[in-house]
Design a protein around this motif. Structure first.
Motif, PDB file in Angstrom:
ATOM      1  N   ILE A   1      -2.358   8.613   5.233  1.00  0.00           N
ATOM      2  CA  ILE A   1      -2.368   7.146   5.285  1.00  0.00           C
ATOM      3  C   ILE A   1      -0.942   6.614   5.389  1.00  0.00           C
ATOM      4  N   GLU A   2      -0.072   7.114   4.528  1.00  0.00           N
ATOM      5  CA  GLU A   2       1.327   6.675   4.525  1.00  0.00           C
ATOM      6  C   GLU A   2       1.971   6.904   5.889  1.00  0.00           C
ATOM      7  N   ASN A   3       1.705   8.059   6.491  1.00  0.00           N
ATOM      8  CA  ASN A   3       2.301   8.388   7.786  1.00  0.00           C
ATOM      9  C   ASN A   3       1.722   7.560   8.934  1.00  0.00           C
ATOM     10  N   GLU A   4       0.519   7.072   8.781  1.00  0.00           N
ATOM     11  CA  GLU A   4      -0.040   6.171   9.798  1.00  0.00           C
ATOM     12  C   GLU A   4       0.587   4.787   9.693  1.00  0.00           C
ATOM     13  N   LEU A   5       0.857   4.367   8.475  1.00  0.00           N
ATOM     14  CA  LEU A   5       1.409   3.029   8.268  1.00  0.00           C
ATOM     15  C   LEU A   5       2.902   2.973   8.561  1.00  0.00           C
ATOM     16  N   TYR A   6       3.628   4.045   8.239  1.00  0.00           N
ATOM     17  CA  TYR A   6       5.088   4.004   8.307  1.00  0.00           C
ATOM     18  C   TYR A   6       5.631   5.350   8.758  1.00  0.00           C
TER      19      TYR A   6
ATOM     20  N   THR B   1       0.841  -1.206   0.000  1.00  0.00           N
ATOM     21  CA  THR B   1       0.000   0.000   0.000  1.00  0.00           C
ATOM     22  C   THR B   1       0.872   1.251   0.000  1.00  0.00           C
ATOM     23  N   ILE B   2       1.914   1.254   0.805  1.00  0.00           N
ATOM     24  CA  ILE B   2       2.839   2.392   0.862  1.00  0.00           C
ATOM     25  C   ILE B   2       3.509   2.590  -0.502  1.00  0.00           C
ATOM     26  N   ILE B   3       3.954   1.507  -1.124  1.00  0.00           N
ATOM     27  CA  ILE B   3       4.591   1.587  -2.442  1.00  0.00           C
ATOM     28  C   ILE B   3       3.610   2.170  -3.462  1.00  0.00           C
ATOM     29  N   ASP B   4       2.368   1.680  -3.449  1.00  0.00           N
ATOM     30  CA  ASP B   4       1.354   2.168  -4.387  1.00  0.00           C
ATOM     31  C   ASP B   4       1.049   3.645  -4.159  1.00  0.00           C
ATOM     32  N   ILE B   5       0.957   4.043  -2.901  1.00  0.00           N
ATOM     33  CA  ILE B   5       0.710   5.456  -2.579  1.00  0.00           C
ATOM     34  C   ILE B   5       1.845   6.327  -3.110  1.00  0.00           C
TER      35      ILE B   5
END
Length: 172
Positions: A78-83, A37-41
């Motif tokens: 979203i990215e910052n919540e995941l990583y 998901t991070i890569i796709d974002i």
């Protein structure tokens, strides 16, 4: 022919080992899904940046650039919540809190030690963090399925050229 046998010093049952294996695999798979998901974002943000930079000086394209800005903001959240995106040096993990993927991956590291079935606390923590990750992944899916197509529709509506050449610098 090889035969794998249990370590005679371990008190773990075959069922315990299977539970541990299943737990570790399920956590690994969720972390992998979050990383994808991070890569796709990041790929989407890069493409949106290119579009936005191209259209920034054209006031008739403001609705597109505004839409891009809003979607990028949502994707960054979203990215910052995941990583933890602020980590740049070895010291940074001490300065910035770890995020969901790191928490789940660390749980996997801890549960991989020894020959034990996962504890109830580990199962509960996995469930809690997985739900939070799933929420972020669902937010990304919503952006991917709704917001990005809206931007694409705006681009088509405005008939934005796919390829733009600088005619002043061209020869012949």
């Amino acid at each position: 022919d090889y035969k794998i046998i249990a370590d005679p010093r371990s008190s773990a049952t075959l069922a315990d080992l299977q539970k541990q294996f299943d737990f570790l695999i399920s956590v690994r798979d969720k972390v992998t899904e979050a990383h994808q998901t991070i890569i796709d974002i990041r790929k989407a943000k890069e493409q949106l940046n290119t579009l936005s930079e191209r259209l920034a000086s054209d006031s008739t394209m403001k609705d597109i650039t505004d839409a891009v800005k809003e979607v990028q903001k949502q994707m960054s959240k979203i990215e910052n919540e995941l990583y933890q995106t602020k980590n740049r040096s070895r010291q940074d993990p001490l300065n910035y809190p770890i995020k969901l993927t790191n928490k789940l991956a660390h749980l996997n590291s801890l549960m991989g030690i020894g020959d034990n079935a996962p504890t109830e606390q580990a199962e509960q923590f996995k469930k809690e963090v997985t739900q939070k990750i799933d929420s972020q992944i669902n937010d990304w899916k919503s952006i991917k399925e709704q917001d990005i197509p809206k931007i694409n529709d705006l681009v088509k509506e405005k008939q934005v050229d796919a390829i733009i050449l600088d005619t002043e610098k061209m020869s012949n």
